[in-house]
Design a protein around this motif. Structure first.
Motif, PDB file in Angstrom:
ATOM      1  N   PHE A  41       0.795  -1.143   0.013  1.00  0.00           N
ATOM      2  CA  PHE A  41       0.001   0.045   0.076  1.00  0.00           C
ATOM      3  C   PHE A  41       0.924   1.289  -0.024  1.00  0.00           C
ATOM      4  O   PHE A  41       0.365   2.380  -0.304  1.00  0.00           O
ATOM      5  N   ALA A  42       2.081   1.124   0.286  1.00  0.00           N
ATOM      6  CA  ALA A  42       2.968   2.226   0.131  1.00  0.00           C
ATOM      7  C   ALA A  42       3.261   2.662  -1.230  1.00  0.00           C
ATOM      8  O   ALA A  42       3.827   3.809  -1.676  1.00  0.00           O
ATOM      9  N   GLN A  43       2.529   1.827  -2.322  1.00  0.00           N
ATOM     10  CA  GLN A  43       2.659   2.254  -3.751  1.00  0.00           C
ATOM     11  C   GLN A  43       2.018   3.784  -3.722  1.00  0.00           C
ATOM     12  O   GLN A  43       2.764   4.482  -4.705  1.00  0.00           O
ATOM     13  N   ALA A  44       0.993   3.892  -3.182  1.00  0.00           N
ATOM     14  CA  ALA A  44       0.383   5.138  -3.223  1.00  0.00           C
ATOM     15  C   ALA A  44       1.419   6.330  -2.957  1.00  0.00           C
ATOM     16  O   ALA A  44       1.457   7.386  -3.475  1.00  0.00           O
ATOM     17  N   GLY A  45       2.343   6.266  -1.650  1.00  0.00           N
ATOM     18  CA  GLY A  45       3.066   6.917  -1.320  1.00  0.00           C
ATOM     19  C   GLY A  45       4.275   7.403  -2.552  1.00  0.00           C
ATOM     20  O   GLY A  45       4.677   8.463  -2.739  1.00  0.00           O
ATOM     21  N   LEU A  46       4.653   5.933  -3.106  1.00  0.00           N
ATOM     22  CA  LEU A  46       5.560   6.150  -4.191  1.00  0.00           C
ATOM     23  C   LEU A  46       5.127   6.640  -5.217  1.00  0.00           C
ATOM     24  O   LEU A  46       5.847   7.623  -6.128  1.00  0.00           O
ATOM     25  N   MET A  47       3.948   6.801  -5.585  1.00  0.00           N
ATOM     26  CA  MET A  47       3.273   7.552  -6.760  1.00  0.00           C
ATOM     27  C   MET A  47       3.219   9.071  -6.448  1.00  0.00           C
ATOM     28  O   MET A  47       3.648   9.799  -7.436  1.00  0.00           O
ATOM     29  N   VAL A  48       2.943   9.298  -5.256  1.00  0.00           N
ATOM     30  CA  VAL A  48       3.194  10.787  -4.821  1.00  0.00           C
ATOM     31  C   VAL A  48       4.507  11.105  -5.024  1.00  0.00           C
ATOM     32  O   VAL A  48       4.907  12.450  -5.595  1.00  0.00           O
ATOM     33  N   VAL A  49       5.691  10.409  -4.826  1.00  0.00           N
ATOM     34  CA  VAL A  49       7.142  10.660  -4.858  1.00  0.00           C
ATOM     35  C   VAL A  49       7.276  11.000  -6.515  1.00  0.00           C
ATOM     36  O   VAL A  49       7.580  11.982  -6.813  1.00  0.00           O
ATOM     37  N   ALA A  50       6.669  10.059  -7.259  1.00  0.00           N
ATOM     38  CA  ALA A  50       6.844  10.142  -8.663  1.00  0.00           C
ATOM     39  C   ALA A  50       6.236  11.575  -9.326  1.00  0.00           C
ATOM     40  O   ALA A  50       6.722  12.171 -10.002  1.00  0.00           O
ATOM     41  N   TYR A  51       5.029  11.672  -8.678  1.00  0.00           N
ATOM     42  CA  TYR A  51       4.082  12.930  -9.290  1.00  0.00           C
ATOM     43  C   TYR A  51       4.971  14.193  -8.953  1.00  0.00           C
ATOM     44  O   TYR A  51       5.498  15.079  -9.927  1.00  0.00           O
ATOM     45  N   PHE A  52       5.334  14.321  -7.778  1.00  0.00           N
ATOM     46  CA  PHE A  52       6.068  15.625  -7.351  1.00  0.00           C
ATOM     47  C   PHE A  52       7.490  15.740  -7.730  1.00  0.00           C
ATOM     48  O   PHE A  52       8.110  16.834  -7.759  1.00  0.00           O
ATOM     49  N   ALA A  53       8.012  14.724  -7.849  1.00  0.00           N
ATOM     50  CA  ALA A  53       9.661  14.724  -8.654  1.00  0.00           C
ATOM     51  C   ALA A  53       9.496  15.374  -9.728  1.00  0.00           C
ATOM     52  O   ALA A  53      10.259  16.037 -10.287  1.00  0.00           O
ATOM     53  N   MET A  54       8.442  14.782 -10.754  1.00  0.00           N
ATOM     54  CA  MET A  54       8.200  15.387 -11.990  1.00  0.00           C
ATOM     55  C   MET A  54       7.708  16.580 -12.075  1.00  0.00           C
ATOM     56  O   MET A  54       7.930  17.590 -12.979  1.00  0.00           O
ATOM     57  N   PHE A  55       6.987  17.050 -11.099  1.00  0.00           N
ATOM     58  CA  PHE A  55       6.406  18.527 -10.735  1.00  0.00           C
ATOM     59  C   PHE A  55       7.506  19.238 -10.631  1.00  0.00           C
ATOM     60  O   PHE A  55       7.821  20.373 -11.386  1.00  0.00           O
ATOM     61  N   LEU A 225      -3.689   7.347  -3.069  1.00  0.00           N
ATOM     62  CA  LEU A 225      -4.357   6.567  -2.200  1.00  0.00           C
ATOM     63  C   LEU A 225      -5.852   6.250  -2.065  1.00  0.00           C
ATOM     64  O   LEU A 225      -6.023   5.040  -1.928  1.00  0.00           O
ATOM     65  N   SER A 226      -6.554   7.423  -2.404  1.00  0.00           N
ATOM     66  CA  SER A 226      -7.890   7.237  -2.198  1.00  0.00           C
ATOM     67  C   SER A 226      -8.399   6.704  -3.711  1.00  0.00           C
ATOM     68  O   SER A 226      -9.676   6.191  -3.615  1.00  0.00           O
ATOM     69  N   GLN A 227      -7.802   6.734  -4.709  1.00  0.00           N
ATOM     70  CA  GLN A 227      -8.608   6.173  -5.991  1.00  0.00           C
ATOM     71  C   GLN A 227      -7.425   5.185  -6.749  1.00  0.00           C
ATOM     72  O   GLN A 227      -8.091   3.944  -6.814  1.00  0.00           O
ATOM     73  N   PHE A 228      -6.240   5.596  -7.004  1.00  0.00           N
ATOM     74  CA  PHE A 228      -5.526   4.830  -7.992  1.00  0.00           C
ATOM     75  C   PHE A 228      -4.995   3.548  -7.336  1.00  0.00           C
ATOM     76  O   PHE A 228      -5.218   2.092  -7.707  1.00  0.00           O
ATOM     77  N   MET A 229      -4.773   3.595  -6.120  1.00  0.00           N
ATOM     78  CA  MET A 229      -4.217   2.420  -5.133  1.00  0.00           C
ATOM     79  C   MET A 229      -5.339   1.351  -5.119  1.00  0.00           C
ATOM     80  O   MET A 229      -5.351   0.275  -5.475  1.00  0.00           O
ATOM     81  N   ILE A 230      -6.681   1.828  -4.709  1.00  0.00           N
ATOM     82  CA  ILE A 230      -7.723   0.787  -4.597  1.00  0.00           C
ATOM     83  C   ILE A 230      -7.807   0.022  -6.099  1.00  0.00           C
ATOM     84  O   ILE A 230      -8.154  -1.221  -6.024  1.00  0.00           O
ATOM     85  N   PHE A 231      -7.604   0.734  -6.926  1.00  0.00           N
ATOM     86  CA  PHE A 231      -8.116   0.522  -8.348  1.00  0.00           C
ATOM     87  C   PHE A 231      -7.068  -0.589  -8.521  1.00  0.00           C
ATOM     88  O   PHE A 231      -7.509  -1.845  -8.905  1.00  0.00           O
ATOM     89  N   ALA A 232      -5.885  -0.475  -8.084  1.00  0.00           N
ATOM     90  CA  ALA A 232      -4.824  -1.594  -8.472  1.00  0.00           C
ATOM     91  C   ALA A 232      -5.027  -2.602  -7.511  1.00  0.00           C
ATOM     92  O   ALA A 232      -4.756  -3.747  -8.119  1.00  0.00           O
ATOM     93  N   VAL A 233      -5.549  -2.498  -6.402  1.00  0.00           N
ATOM     94  CA  VAL A 233      -5.804  -3.866  -5.418  1.00  0.00           C
ATOM     95  C   VAL A 233      -6.963  -4.628  -6.036  1.00  0.00           C
ATOM     96  O   VAL A 233      -6.769  -5.769  -6.255  1.00  0.00           O
ATOM     97  N   ILE A 234      -7.954  -3.766  -6.634  1.00  0.00           N
ATOM     98  CA  ILE A 234      -9.051  -4.593  -7.070  1.00  0.00           C
ATOM     99  C   ILE A 234      -8.842  -5.351  -8.316  1.00  0.00           C
ATOM    100  O   ILE A 234      -8.914  -6.591  -8.578  1.00  0.00           O
ATOM    101  N   ALA A 235      -7.802  -4.816  -9.167  1.00  0.00           N
ATOM    102  CA  ALA A 235      -7.350  -5.337 -10.243  1.00  0.00           C
ATOM    103  C   ALA A 235      -6.578  -6.615  -9.980  1.00  0.00           C
ATOM    104  O   ALA A 235      -6.590  -7.616 -10.820  1.00  0.00           O
ATOM    105  N   THR A 236      -5.597  -6.355  -9.050  1.00  0.00           N
ATOM    106  CA  THR A 236      -4.836  -7.551  -8.634  1.00  0.00           C
ATOM    107  C   THR A 236      -5.561  -8.956  -8.060  1.00  0.00           C
ATOM    108  O   THR A 236      -5.182  -9.856  -8.719  1.00  0.00           O
ATOM    109  N   ILE A 237      -6.516  -8.466  -7.460  1.00  0.00           N
ATOM    110  CA  ILE A 237      -7.745  -9.491  -6.928  1.00  0.00           C
ATOM    111  C   ILE A 237      -8.195 -10.295  -8.041  1.00  0.00           C
ATOM    112  O   ILE A 237      -8.390 -11.113  -8.014  1.00  0.00           O
TER     113      ILE A 237
END
Lengths: 316, 305
Positions: A41-55, A225-237
């Motif tokens: 679930f830390a993937q959401a945090g890593l997505m934030v890192v990716a986003y703001f590094a690009m920002f 965390l509130s959207q993309f992460m949940i989506f990835a979890v459901i797709a994985t399941i």
């Protein structure tokens, strides 16, 4: 709303284009779950890192798209590897429980989200000042440049991942470690290295996904965390836990489902469908919804399920 | 200043109730659900709406809110008998997010903008003092009741079930009954905490009950020491009070909220690595060991086969 052929074509195209980032997020999540055996679930945090590094790269340093995206990906790779090395590895050595990993990954995501809010503010942001993409009509379907970039980038990355897992020594080691870590180690494969490589690959996938998101819409630091992460979890399941590429396909399926569901339900209820799917699928199909393929395709083979005994044991 | 401290005491008391209820399910039962905040939400909204729409007295509304939360727990406990471990974590997360999404989108709960105009439990110049005293009394009764439950014969049965469900069932004991009961009691306590929150703070918003709220509650239980009576109590107080300390720095609100979050999550991460057994769990007893020992006994048995 009546479903005409033109509307169906538009919904399918839009759904496919939108599914690109979801597919990448699902692949990243499923890869780490398979190889590192962690619900990351830390993937959401890593997505934030990716986003703001690009920002920072685009908006503060004024870099052009390619070097900016590469800088974002490198930053995310380093963060992901640091997370594995100083976080997961230590918890793994301690034989920590599933709850410890859950708390750690959620807390890490929240920590990074709060840091982003502290540094960049809580308002939504795009990666570029203007996110308007040129559009054209292909028959009755509106096709934007963003759609084409998103689909081609996703196809390229999925193909590259498939080749990596199937054709390279490092990729085969990843699959071996994911199937039997201790046995793989006995045969001379370094499982700690495999865990780091899988985190790095996941970081590349999520960086690309966040680039696509940020060039189409503005997001809040908490959106991953509130959207993309949940989506990835459901797709994985739905794809079947341990089946990397099936998770990507499930991500596409879910995006198309969302795209078509506007015909029958209000958009505000669409996400509820996903939550119901999580609950129902995990309770009724803990081994995932098996795709009825006559023969195991090479992509499925590359991301094959763990031994059935393991899954059945966990599900009991 | 006094009002702030009383409000903090009330919030800490509510968190103590939540953590104690959660500890029953998670610590003693070993049922790895993360959906506890949803029962808190169900209790809060039910109690608030029953008093607002039907004009029920607040104490009765609170009790009914707790009952509704306990009954709602069957929606998770019965299906979840099929799965355990990380599968249960994910299933409970889906259950939680689904219910919160419904609350977030229906009109009669106030939807995303929140529910206001909730009836206050007490109309008095000494409102906060009386409320704080009441909550402390409820906490004391709850803690004693849980202590009585987990140290008696039923508690030994719970521990036996948690440590080795297969052996427990082979002795003719009913694990399903214990699991469903633990879920119902733990969720009922969360529902009561929700009612207490609603009728003091008088405003509810669905954002309070999301995934981060689950992680916060888990942390209170784990940092204190799961499967111990006093651990979650002290964990809840500690983690409610500590992030509030920076309130006295008079920082702008845009900085304050994320900074509190950084401090809270930073503490959580620190505790996980520095003191994983919890503040009050022993190395061989409570804390995360409660699950580790279970996993070890299970794997040892498999190895023996």
């Amino acid at each position: 709303m009546d479903l005409t052929l033109d509307l169906a074509a538009q919904l399918t195209w839009t759904g496919l284009a939108s599914s690109s980032s979801y597919c990448l997020f699902a692949l990243a999540f499923a890869l780490v779950l398979k190889v590192n055996r962690i619900w990351n679930f830390a993937q959401a945090g890593l997505m934030v890192v990716a986003y703001f590094a690009m920002f920072i790269a685009f908006r503060w340093l004024g870099l052009s798209p390619l070097p900016g995206a590469i800088l974002g990906a490198i930053t995310t790779i380093l963060a992901a590897m640091a997370l594995e090395y100083w976080g997961f590895r230590i918890l793994r050595q301690r034989n920590s429980s599933v709850l410890t990993f859950f708390i750690f990954t959620i807390a890490m995501s929240q920590f990074l989200i709060y840091m982003a809010e502290l540094i960049f503010g809580t308002d939504p942001k795009t990666l570029f000042p203007s996110i308007i993409a040129p559009v054209r009509f292909v028959g009755p379907v509106v096709v934007s440049d963003w759609d084409l970039i998103a689909l081609s980038l996703t196809v390229t990355l999925v193909g590259a991942l498939w080749l990596f897992l199937r054709k390279t020594r490092e990729g085969k080691a990843l699959i071996a470690v994911s199937d039997e870590p201790d046995l793989a180690e006995m045969y001379g494969m370094n499982k700690d290295r495999a865990y780091l490589v899988s985190m790095a690959l996941a970081a590349i996938l999520m960086s690309a996904g966040m680039y696509l998101i940020g060039t189409k819409a503005a997001i809040f630091p908490s959106t991953p965390l509130s959207q993309f992460m949940i989506f990835a979890v459901i797709a994985t399941i739905i794809g079947g836990i341990g089946n990397i590429f099936a998770a990507g396909i499930a991500g596409i399926f879910l995006a198309l489902l969302q795209s078509y569901s506007i015909l029958v339900i209000a958009s505000k209820w669409q996400i509820l469908l996903l939550y119901i799917l999580i609950f129902v699928v995990i309770i009724l199909f803990p081994q995932g919804v098996k795709l009825k393929l006559g023969k195991r395709g090479p992509a499925r083979k590359a991301g094959q399920l763990p031994p059935a005994d393991d899954v059945a044991e966990k599900a009991s | 200043m006094i009002e702030f401290l009383l409000t903090l005491a009330i919030l800490a008391g509510i968190n103590v109730l939540l953590a104690c209820g959660f500890n029953l399910i998670l610590g003693y039962g070993g049922l790895v659900s993360v959906a506890q905040p949803v029962f808190y939400a169900i209790g809060a909204y039910s109690s608030a709406l029953l008093s607002m729409k039907l004009g029920l007295p607040v104490p009765l509304a609170m009790v009914l809110g707790a009952l509704i939360a306990a009954i709602a727990s069957f929606g998770l406990s019965l299906p979840s008998l099929r799965v355990s471990g990380d599968y249960l974590v994910i299933a409970s997360m889906g259950f939680q997010l689904g219910i919160i999404h419904i609350i977030n989108n229906v009109e009669f709960t106030g939807a995303a903008s929140g529910l206001s105009g909730i009836v206050s439990a007490i109309e008095s110049p000494w409102r906060s003092q009386i409320y704080a005293g009441t909550i402390i009394a409820i906490c004391a009764v709850t803690i004693l009741a849980i202590r009585w439950l987990v140290t008696g014969p039923y508690g030994r049965a719970i521990t036996a079930m948690r440590n080795d469900e297969e052996v427990f069932a082979s002795l003719g004991r009913d694990a399903v009954h214990i699991k469903v009961t633990l879920f119902a009691v733990g969720s009922g306590i969360a529902g009561l905490a929700g009612g207490l929150y609603a009728h003091y703070f008088l405003f509810l918003t669905p954002d309070q009950y999301g995934i981060f709220s689950s992680a916060t509650l888990l942390t209170m239980v784990v940092v204190g020491g799961a499967a111990t009576v006093r651990g979650p109590v002290l964990g809840a107080i500690f983690l409610t009070v500590l992030p509030e300390a920076i309130r006295f720095l008079n920082l702008p609100i845009a900085v304050m909220a994320p900074l509190q979050g950084v401090i809270f999550t930073g503490l959580v991460i620190l505790f996980l690595f520095v003191k994983p057994e919890g503040l009050f769990g022993s190395k061989s007893g409570g804390g995360l060991d409660a699950w580790q020992s279970r996993a070890m006994s299970s794997s040892m048995r498999k190895g023996a086969k």
